[in-house]
Every structure is written in C-alpha cells, then in structure tokens.
Design an enzyme around this catalytic site. Structure first.
Site, short mmCIF file in Angstrom:
data_model
loop_
_atom_site.label_atom_id
_atom_site.label_comp_id
_atom_site.label_asym_id
_atom_site.label_seq_id
_atom_site.Cartn_x
_atom_site.Cartn_y
_atom_site.Cartn_z
N CYS A 1 0.80 -1.25 0.00
CA CYS A 1 0.00 0.00 0.00
C CYS A 1 0.82 1.28 0.00
CB CYS A 1 -0.92 0.05 1.21
SG CYS A 1 -2.02 -1.35 1.36
N HIS B 1 -1.42 6.17 2.37
CA HIS B 1 -1.57 5.25 3.50
C HIS B 1 -1.57 5.99 4.84
CE1 HIS B 1 -1.21 1.29 5.38
NE2 HIS B 1 -0.30 1.81 6.18
CA LIG Z 1 -3.20 -1.85 -0.71
#
Ligand SMILES: [Ca+2]
Ligand SMILES: [Ca+2]
Length: 464
Positions: A77, A133
């Site tokens: 991510c 993130h």
């Molecule tokens: Ca992800």
C-alpha cells in the site's frame, strides 16, 4: 459567466479528442480519481476471475481506455501510493515498505504530491478515504481543501471466521449504509452533483476489498459458494522458483495456514463479495458525476494500488514480484477519450501523474519518473518507450513488457515468464538457453542506482 466559461470548455473538449493542453483562458477539465485498495485483476474488464461481477467498473472500462497490462511500482500500500502521488519511483524516493509517510521522506521534500500540484495550478482539491496510506498530514495538510471522509470499518465485536487479527471475514454489517466506503461514495457523489467555481481534483479511496473482508450478506449472496472457481495453485509450480524471495518478511498468512486455520473457498467468496461491494461504491460515485453538471468536463481515472494473491504460488496478499501482486486495474475515461480498445502495452501507475498533467494542459514536470500515456490514449497499440519496473523491498525488481516478465532478486536469482503462452507464470524460463538474449535485453533496464531504503524511525528490521 461561469456558465459561459463552462460552455467554452465543453466545446473545446468535445471537439478535440485527447487534445491535452487547454486553450489559454479556458477552464481545464476536472479530475475524478478513484483508487481501490488491494483490488487485483478480478474484475470483469480484466478477466482475472470467471465469476466476478463488476458491472459498474466494466461500464467505465467500455467508456474509456482500459490499460489491461498496468502495474504498480511497489506491491504494497504505502510505497505504491507514495509513488503514484509523487510521480517518482521507489528507486528514486527510497520507500519500499509500509514504514515512512510521504511527509517524512527527505527525497520528497520538494516534490509536490499530485493534489498539491493541481491546487497550485488553480484546482480545488477534494479527497476522502484511503489515498495516501498515512493521510495528508503535516506538510501535506494544505494539499486538500475539502475532506470527504475517512476509511475502514465497521467491524463486528467478535471474530467471525478467522482465529485472530486482521484477516477476519464474513457477512457484516446489516446494510450498505453502515459501511464507511459507501458513506464516502455518497459524499463524493453529492459533491459531484454541485457546480464548482474552480476546476476540481477529487480523489476517492475505497478501502474494500482490503482485509478484513466484511461486507453485508447480499454481496455474498451474489455468488454461489459451492460453484465459485478457486485460483490455480498447483504445488508443482514452486519447483522452478528460486527459494529466496523474502518469505521470512511476509506478514500475511501462508497458503498452508489458510487451508489449516481457515477456509480457502470462504475467503475467495469473501474477496469476490468485497470486490462487488467496491464496484457498487464506484457506481454510486459515477452516478453522482453523471447526474450533475460536471459530466462533460471531468476526466476519470480509476486504479488500484497493487494486486492480490489468493493462493496462487501458495501465497496470499501482496509483496511478490509476480503478476498477481503487480497487475492492477487502470482506466482513464472522460471527454475526448476514445471509447473501448484495450491497451495491452505494459504501463505503470507512475504514468498517472504526467498523463493527467497533459490531459489538463498544466505545465509539465520533467522530473517525474513516469511517462505520459497520451500516445496510448490516442492509439491503444502505441508502444510505451520503456518497460515497466516494479520493485519489492530494496533491490528486487520485475521488468514487465507487453509479453514478458523478468525478475531479478537482490541475491542475483532470476525468473523469466512468457505471457504469450503462460499467463499464470507457471514456467520459469530464466535458465533456458533459447531465451538468454531476451533475458539480457530485459536485464538492461534493471535500476542501477536505486535509492537506499528510507525507514521509519525505530524500524531496524533488515531488508535484503
Ligand atoms: Ca493496498
Ligand atoms: Ca513454476
């Protein structure tokens, strides 16, 4: 006055397919960016799973350019998203794992994230859900004018189908209205139905199908648990793999654990249910756009931050350099963009930033690592000048072209796959003498001076 400017803008856009630079004094198009977390190629328009139902995204793919061979920069991510938003490769900024946030990476100190750059150019920025993130905090706080909502949740109080931790799944909650993603989609839709005095850049980050895989029962009911296809995961596939790839660092369950503790079929079912729920959220956002005044003046870009294994190569989740981890959905649609015609050339999510700059006619940023996809928007068969490079942990790279994947690990181990007849990457050709030249030509693209890894303060784990 605004109406007149909009009318001029609509005229320019509808008569000039993929023109890019807007004429001076006319209003540039808006951008609606939808990104989905951990969505692999299990969508109708990529054909990654025979049973999946994604009617809304499929329609969007038909209405624009489906980049059917698109790959992330890093298959996890945070660094994937940092790379997309900065337009810089992990080998330039040095973030290869979840640790550091955009704001704390020294090499990004003077690199405006996409939202900040568009804002600098006169755009109003709206954002909600999971985009970066670690969020837009600290020095990035001013990049966003309007917050459309958060992400995650809700979760049941007790574990449902997994012994503990984040990998739980099941039918919960009762209704879509309780889902954070759906609340976000509705907020985004409402903002898209409004008129805006400035061009806008809206980013909407949908969290499902990311674990924990909870969605209401009706999404499970879309699929017949007994009949859904399970991924191909023959044990024999592993015999020609180098034994080295970072399995010790893998934080996700192994396939053996899933089969022992859990329920492979149930988890595939839950992932499919979550994908269809996410698709419905995409549909809700697009309905807002289509029902409002911005439809004809908004470029849509949809992508996911990386792929996802559900047992293939005995692996779960992400972080590998195989097709399941790096391939992502990626669509660009909107005024002037050709309808239909899949692009099979390998492209990178890094290309989003320079492409949007061109589509909106903003000043180019030569320091970006990606390539503008204007040629591929005009002609689906146009070649991208360079292959795509995906990186997982420091100095492990995959080079992807239209037909080939070459992997080189930090210790020198190699894999080579021919996608023309091996889409599952079952047969590692790296040692085959017939393919030595192909391997060498791909190896030339391996990054030579990758930035050393930036770690979060206190993170002393070794990465090799
Ligand atoms: Ca992800
Ligand atoms: Ca194999």
């Amino acid at each position: 006055m605004i109406r007149i400017i909009q009318a001029i803008c609509l005229g320019v856009l509808s008569s000039a397919p993929v023109q890019g630079a807007h004429e001076k004094d006319s209003r540039p198009p808006n951008v609606l960016m939808i990104c989905i977390d951990d969505l692999n190629d299990w969508v109708g328009f990529l054909g990654g799973h025979p049973d999946v139902k994604t009617p809304h995204m499929d329609r969007l793919a038909e209405q624009g350019r489906n980049f059917a061979n698109a790959h992330c920069v890093v298959p996890v991510c945070s660094p994937s998203r940092v790379s997309v938003m900065s337009g810089l490769h992990a080998t330039t900024h040095g973030s290869y794992d979840l640790g550091p946030s955009y704001q704390t990476i020294k090499r990004l100190k003077d690199a405006p994230c996409m939202q900040a750059y568009f804002k600098e150019q006169g755009y109003r920025t709206l954002s909600g859900g999971k985009i970066l993130h670690h969020g837009f905090n600290g020095s990035l706080k001013d990049a966003i004018d309007v917050n459309l909502g958060g992400y995650g949740g809700p979760r049941p109080k007790k574990q449902m189908n997994w012994p503990g931790g984040g990998w739980d799944w099941g039918a919960f909650p009762e209704s879509d209205d309780e889902m954070t993603d759906f609340k976000l989609a509705k907020n985004a839709a409402a903002a898209l139905k409004e008129k805006h005095d400035q061009p806008f850049f809206m980013s909407v980050g949908i969290f499902r199908p990311h674990v924990p895989m909870f969605v209401p029962q009706k999404w499970f009911d879309l699929y017949d648990r007994k009949k859904i296809a399970l991924p191909k995961a023959p044990l024999a596939d592993l015999t020609d793999l180098p034994p080295n790839f970072n399995r010790r660092l893998n934080i996700e369950p192994t396939h053996a654990e899933v089969q022992e503790k859990g329920d492979w079929r149930g988890m595939v079912h839950a992932y499919l249910a979550c994908v269809s729920f996410a698709d419905m959220c995409v549909g809700a956002v697009l309905d807002g756009l289509n029902e409002g005044p911005n439809k004809e003046s908004t470029i849509i870009v949809l992508w996911s931050d990386h792929g996802f294994h559900l047992g293939e190569k005995q692996h779960w989740a992400k972080r590998t350099l195989w097709e399941e981890s790096t391939r992502t959905p990626f669509i660009i649609a909107g005024p002037g963009i050709e309808k239909g015609g899949d692009c099979r050339e390998a492209v990178s999510l890094l290309d989003i930033y320079p492409t949007l700059i061109d589509l909106c006619g903003l000043p180019k940023r030569k320091e970006l690592d990606g390539l503008s996809l204007m040629p591929q928007l005009k002609n689906a068969k146009a070649a991208r000048k360079e292959p795509v490079i995906s990186t997982s942990y420091y100095e492990n790279h995959a080079i992807r072209t239209k037909d080939w994947r070459y992997i080189r690990y930090a210790d020198g181990a190699e894999e080579l796959y021919d996608h023309r007849n091996d889409p599952d990457e079952f047969t590692n050709l790296a040692k085959h003498p017939n393919h030595r030249e192909m391997k060498q030509s791909l190896a030339k693209w391996l990054p030579k001076d990758a930035a050393p890894e930036v770690k979060k303060p206190g993170d002393q784990r070794k990465r090799k």
